[in-house]
Design a protein around this motif. Sequence first.
Motif, short mmCIF file in Angstrom:
data_model
loop_
_atom_site.label_atom_id
_atom_site.label_comp_id
_atom_site.label_asym_id
_atom_site.label_seq_id
_atom_site.Cartn_x
_atom_site.Cartn_y
_atom_site.Cartn_z
N GLY A 29 -20.76 -20.83 45.41
CA GLY A 29 -21.67 -19.75 45.04
C GLY A 29 -23.11 -20.17 44.90
N THR A 30 -23.41 -21.43 45.25
CA THR A 30 -24.78 -21.92 45.15
C THR A 30 -25.24 -22.45 46.50
N GLY A 31 -26.55 -22.55 46.67
CA GLY A 31 -27.10 -23.17 47.87
C GLY A 31 -26.66 -22.47 49.14
N ARG A 32 -26.46 -23.26 50.18
CA ARG A 32 -26.07 -22.74 51.48
C ARG A 32 -24.73 -23.30 51.91
N ASP A 55 -26.06 -17.80 52.98
CA ASP A 55 -26.39 -17.95 51.57
C ASP A 55 -25.08 -18.03 50.80
N GLY A 56 -24.93 -19.07 49.99
CA GLY A 56 -23.66 -19.28 49.30
C GLY A 56 -23.30 -18.20 48.31
N ALA A 57 -24.28 -17.45 47.83
CA ALA A 57 -24.03 -16.40 46.84
C ALA A 57 -23.79 -15.04 47.49
N THR A 58 -24.56 -14.73 48.53
CA THR A 58 -24.53 -13.38 49.10
C THR A 58 -23.85 -13.28 50.45
N PHE A 59 -23.63 -14.43 51.11
CA PHE A 59 -23.08 -14.48 52.47
C PHE A 59 -24.03 -13.93 53.52
N GLU A 60 -25.27 -13.69 53.15
CA GLU A 60 -26.25 -13.27 54.15
C GLU A 60 -26.52 -14.42 55.10
N VAL A 61 -26.71 -14.11 56.39
CA VAL A 61 -27.00 -15.15 57.38
C VAL A 61 -28.43 -15.65 57.19
N VAL A 62 -28.57 -16.95 56.95
CA VAL A 62 -29.88 -17.58 56.77
C VAL A 62 -30.42 -18.07 58.11
N VAL A 97 -33.14 -24.96 58.82
CA VAL A 97 -32.96 -25.12 57.38
C VAL A 97 -31.90 -26.18 57.12
N ASP A 98 -31.88 -26.69 55.89
CA ASP A 98 -30.81 -27.61 55.49
C ASP A 98 -29.50 -26.84 55.43
N THR A 125 -23.80 -37.30 59.52
CA THR A 125 -24.93 -36.49 59.06
C THR A 125 -25.32 -36.77 57.61
N GLY A 126 -24.40 -37.34 56.83
CA GLY A 126 -24.65 -37.51 55.41
C GLY A 126 -24.43 -36.26 54.59
N LEU A 127 -24.01 -35.16 55.23
CA LEU A 127 -23.83 -33.89 54.54
C LEU A 127 -22.44 -33.81 53.88
N PRO A 128 -22.31 -33.00 52.82
CA PRO A 128 -20.97 -32.70 52.31
C PRO A 128 -20.24 -31.81 53.31
N VAL A 129 -19.01 -32.17 53.67
CA VAL A 129 -18.26 -31.45 54.69
C VAL A 129 -16.81 -31.31 54.24
N ILE A 130 -16.21 -30.15 54.51
CA ILE A 130 -14.78 -29.95 54.28
C ILE A 130 -14.16 -29.41 55.57
#
Length: 220
Positions: A29-32, A55-62, A97-98, A125-130
Amino acid sequence: MPADEAEARAVQDTLRSRVVLDEPGPPPGTGRVTGVDVAYDDERDVVVAAAVVLDGATFEVVAETTAVGRVTFPYVPGLLAFREIPTVLAALESLPVDPGLVICDGYGRAHPRRFGLASHLGVLTGLPVIGVAKNPFTFSYEQPGPRRGDWSPLLDGEEEVGRALRTQDGVKPVFVSVGHRTGLDNACAHTLRLTRDFRQPETTRRADSLCRKALREAAV
Protein backbone atom coordinates in the motif's frame (compact mmCIF):
# COMPACT_ATOMS: atom_id res chain seq x y z
CA MET A 1 24.45 -14.04 -22.66
CA PRO A 2 25.69 -17.56 -21.78
CA ALA A 3 26.88 -19.67 -24.69
CA ASP A 4 25.21 -22.88 -23.51
CA GLU A 5 23.31 -24.58 -20.67
CA ALA A 6 26.39 -25.31 -18.58
CA GLU A 7 27.49 -21.68 -18.71
CA ALA A 8 23.98 -20.52 -17.83
CA ARG A 9 23.91 -22.74 -14.75
CA ALA A 10 27.30 -21.39 -13.72
CA VAL A 11 25.94 -17.86 -14.00
CA GLN A 12 22.99 -18.83 -11.81
CA ASP A 13 25.33 -20.32 -9.21
CA THR A 14 27.44 -17.16 -9.14
CA LEU A 15 24.54 -14.71 -8.94
CA ARG A 16 22.54 -16.76 -6.41
CA SER A 17 25.08 -15.90 -3.71
CA ARG A 18 24.11 -12.23 -4.10
CA VAL A 19 20.41 -12.72 -3.34
CA VAL A 20 19.36 -10.74 -0.26
CA LEU A 21 16.86 -12.65 1.89
CA ASP A 22 17.02 -10.74 5.18
CA GLU A 23 15.11 -7.59 4.19
CA PRO A 24 11.34 -7.44 4.72
CA GLY A 25 10.72 -5.24 1.68
CA PRO A 26 8.45 -2.22 1.31
CA PRO A 27 5.10 -2.36 3.12
CA PRO A 28 2.01 -3.05 1.00
CA GLY A 29 0.00 0.00 0.00
CA THR A 30 3.02 2.31 -0.15
CA GLY A 31 5.29 3.58 -2.90
CA ARG A 32 5.09 1.99 -6.32
CA VAL A 33 4.57 -1.56 -7.54
CA THR A 34 5.61 -2.65 -11.02
CA GLY A 35 4.47 -5.66 -12.99
CA VAL A 36 6.70 -7.19 -15.66
CA ASP A 37 5.68 -9.80 -18.19
CA VAL A 38 6.77 -11.12 -21.58
CA ALA A 39 5.13 -12.42 -24.75
CA TYR A 40 6.76 -14.45 -27.50
CA ASP A 41 6.43 -14.79 -31.26
CA ASP A 42 8.24 -18.09 -31.73
CA GLU A 43 8.03 -17.98 -35.52
CA ARG A 44 10.06 -14.77 -35.60
CA ASP A 45 12.13 -15.46 -32.43
CA VAL A 46 10.79 -12.20 -31.01
CA VAL A 47 10.16 -11.47 -27.33
CA VAL A 48 8.36 -8.41 -26.04
CA ALA A 49 8.57 -7.29 -22.41
CA ALA A 50 6.27 -4.85 -20.66
CA ALA A 51 6.67 -2.98 -17.38
CA VAL A 52 3.66 -1.25 -15.82
CA VAL A 53 4.15 0.93 -12.74
CA LEU A 54 1.17 1.37 -10.43
CA ASP A 55 0.70 3.59 -7.41
CA GLY A 56 0.78 1.13 -4.52
CA ALA A 57 -2.17 2.77 -2.77
CA THR A 58 -4.53 3.61 -5.63
CA PHE A 59 -3.45 1.24 -8.45
CA GLU A 60 -3.38 4.21 -10.80
CA VAL A 61 -0.91 3.74 -13.68
CA VAL A 62 2.17 5.90 -13.05
CA ALA A 63 4.16 4.81 -16.09
CA GLU A 64 4.38 1.97 -18.57
CA THR A 65 6.85 0.88 -21.21
CA THR A 66 7.69 -1.99 -23.53
CA ALA A 67 10.83 -3.36 -25.15
CA VAL A 68 11.28 -5.68 -28.12
CA GLY A 69 14.14 -8.15 -28.43
CA ARG A 70 15.30 -11.33 -30.10
CA VAL A 71 15.18 -14.70 -28.37
CA THR A 72 18.84 -15.72 -28.18
CA PHE A 73 18.72 -18.64 -25.73
CA PRO A 74 16.97 -21.99 -26.24
CA TYR A 75 13.97 -23.13 -24.22
CA VAL A 76 15.36 -25.05 -21.25
CA PRO A 77 13.24 -25.58 -18.10
CA GLY A 78 14.95 -23.87 -15.19
CA LEU A 79 16.83 -21.49 -17.49
CA LEU A 80 13.92 -19.48 -18.90
CA ALA A 81 15.23 -16.26 -17.35
CA PHE A 82 17.99 -16.16 -19.94
CA ARG A 83 15.38 -15.89 -22.69
CA GLU A 84 13.63 -13.00 -20.96
CA ILE A 85 16.10 -11.03 -18.86
CA PRO A 86 17.65 -8.80 -21.55
CA THR A 87 14.30 -7.53 -22.81
CA VAL A 88 12.78 -7.20 -19.33
CA LEU A 89 15.83 -5.18 -18.25
CA ALA A 90 15.44 -2.95 -21.30
CA ALA A 91 11.82 -2.28 -20.39
CA LEU A 92 12.62 -1.49 -16.76
CA GLU A 93 15.54 0.73 -17.69
CA SER A 94 13.37 2.83 -19.99
CA LEU A 95 10.86 3.66 -17.23
CA PRO A 96 10.85 7.37 -16.32
CA VAL A 97 10.29 6.60 -12.61
CA ASP A 98 11.71 4.28 -9.96
CA PRO A 99 9.70 1.03 -10.18
CA GLY A 100 9.60 0.29 -6.45
CA LEU A 101 8.68 -3.34 -5.80
CA VAL A 102 8.70 -5.49 -8.95
CA ILE A 103 6.31 -8.43 -9.38
CA CYS A 104 7.23 -11.12 -11.93
CA ASP A 105 4.88 -13.63 -13.49
CA GLY A 106 7.23 -16.42 -12.44
CA TYR A 107 9.46 -17.70 -9.66
CA GLY A 108 12.14 -16.59 -7.27
CA ARG A 109 13.26 -19.11 -4.65
CA ALA A 110 10.64 -21.56 -5.96
CA HIS A 111 13.09 -22.81 -8.57
CA PRO A 112 15.15 -26.02 -8.69
CA ARG A 113 18.35 -23.97 -8.32
CA ARG A 114 16.68 -21.38 -6.01
CA PHE A 115 17.24 -18.72 -8.65
CA GLY A 116 14.26 -18.05 -10.87
CA LEU A 117 13.49 -14.92 -12.88
CA ALA A 118 12.46 -12.89 -9.82
CA SER A 119 15.78 -13.58 -8.09
CA HIS A 120 17.80 -13.03 -11.26
CA LEU A 121 16.07 -9.72 -11.96
CA GLY A 122 16.47 -8.58 -8.36
CA VAL A 123 20.20 -9.25 -8.25
CA LEU A 124 20.84 -7.52 -11.58
CA THR A 125 18.77 -4.41 -10.75
CA GLY A 126 19.12 -4.21 -6.97
CA LEU A 127 15.33 -3.80 -6.72
CA PRO A 128 13.02 -5.71 -4.36
CA VAL A 129 11.35 -8.40 -6.50
CA ILE A 130 8.82 -11.17 -5.87
CA GLY A 131 7.50 -13.95 -8.07
CA VAL A 132 3.80 -14.77 -8.38
CA ALA A 133 3.26 -17.78 -10.65
CA LYS A 134 0.19 -19.57 -12.00
CA ASN A 135 1.46 -23.08 -11.27
CA PRO A 136 3.76 -24.76 -8.72
CA PHE A 137 6.52 -25.75 -11.17
CA THR A 138 8.03 -28.98 -9.81
CA PHE A 139 7.10 -28.48 -6.16
CA SER A 140 4.46 -30.02 -3.89
CA TYR A 141 1.81 -28.42 -1.69
CA GLU A 142 -1.36 -29.20 0.18
CA GLN A 143 -4.45 -27.36 -0.98
CA PRO A 144 -4.85 -24.21 1.13
CA GLY A 145 -8.20 -23.47 2.74
CA PRO A 146 -10.99 -22.25 0.45
CA ARG A 147 -11.02 -18.62 1.55
CA ARG A 148 -9.11 -15.64 0.26
CA GLY A 149 -5.85 -15.34 2.24
CA ASP A 150 -5.59 -19.03 3.06
CA TRP A 151 -2.20 -20.51 2.21
CA SER A 152 -0.02 -23.59 2.48
CA PRO A 153 3.74 -24.04 2.10
CA LEU A 154 5.20 -24.82 -1.31
CA LEU A 155 7.73 -27.53 -0.57
CA ASP A 156 10.84 -29.06 -2.05
CA GLY A 157 11.14 -32.04 0.27
CA GLU A 158 10.86 -30.35 3.66
CA GLU A 159 12.16 -26.96 2.51
CA GLU A 160 9.61 -24.17 2.10
CA VAL A 161 10.44 -22.42 -1.18
CA GLY A 162 7.24 -20.38 -1.40
CA ARG A 163 3.52 -20.49 -0.67
CA ALA A 164 0.35 -21.55 -2.40
CA LEU A 165 -1.89 -18.55 -1.72
CA ARG A 166 -5.64 -18.37 -2.26
CA THR A 167 -6.34 -14.90 -3.64
CA GLN A 168 -10.08 -15.33 -4.23
CA ASP A 169 -12.62 -17.54 -2.46
CA GLY A 170 -12.84 -20.93 -4.15
CA VAL A 171 -10.39 -20.05 -6.93
CA LYS A 172 -7.14 -21.93 -7.66
CA PRO A 173 -4.19 -20.56 -5.65
CA VAL A 174 -1.23 -18.66 -7.03
CA PHE A 175 2.35 -19.51 -6.05
CA VAL A 176 4.32 -16.79 -4.32
CA SER A 177 8.07 -16.84 -3.80
CA VAL A 178 10.73 -14.38 -2.74
CA GLY A 179 13.04 -13.01 -5.40
CA HIS A 180 15.28 -10.42 -3.74
CA ARG A 181 15.13 -7.98 -0.82
CA THR A 182 11.64 -9.03 0.31
CA GLY A 183 10.36 -11.50 2.90
CA LEU A 184 7.79 -14.20 2.16
CA ASP A 185 5.16 -12.83 4.55
CA ASN A 186 5.44 -9.44 2.88
CA ALA A 187 5.39 -10.97 -0.60
CA CYS A 188 2.10 -12.67 0.23
CA ALA A 189 0.69 -9.47 1.73
CA HIS A 190 1.54 -7.56 -1.45
CA THR A 191 -0.01 -10.32 -3.56
CA LEU A 192 -3.25 -10.20 -1.59
CA ARG A 193 -3.43 -6.43 -1.83
CA LEU A 194 -2.90 -6.59 -5.59
CA THR A 195 -5.61 -9.24 -6.11
CA ARG A 196 -8.67 -7.34 -4.96
CA ASP A 197 -10.81 -8.50 -7.87
CA PHE A 198 -8.99 -11.27 -9.70
CA ARG A 199 -6.80 -14.33 -9.11
CA GLN A 200 -3.70 -12.69 -10.60
CA PRO A 201 -2.13 -9.46 -9.28
CA GLU A 202 -3.27 -6.29 -11.01
CA THR A 203 0.36 -5.62 -11.92
CA THR A 204 0.59 -8.90 -13.82
CA ARG A 205 -2.76 -8.41 -15.54
CA ARG A 206 -1.77 -4.96 -16.79
CA ALA A 207 1.71 -6.03 -17.92
CA ASP A 208 0.33 -9.12 -19.66
CA SER A 209 -2.19 -7.04 -21.60
CA LEU A 210 0.41 -4.45 -22.58
CA CYS A 211 3.04 -6.92 -23.80
CA ARG A 212 0.49 -8.86 -25.87
CA LYS A 213 -0.62 -5.62 -27.50
CA ALA A 214 2.98 -4.61 -28.14
CA LEU A 215 3.76 -8.03 -29.65
CA ARG A 216 0.88 -7.67 -32.10
CA GLU A 217 2.26 -4.31 -33.13
CA ALA A 218 5.95 -5.26 -33.20
CA ALA A 219 7.39 -4.89 -36.68
CA VAL A 220 10.59 -6.83 -36.17
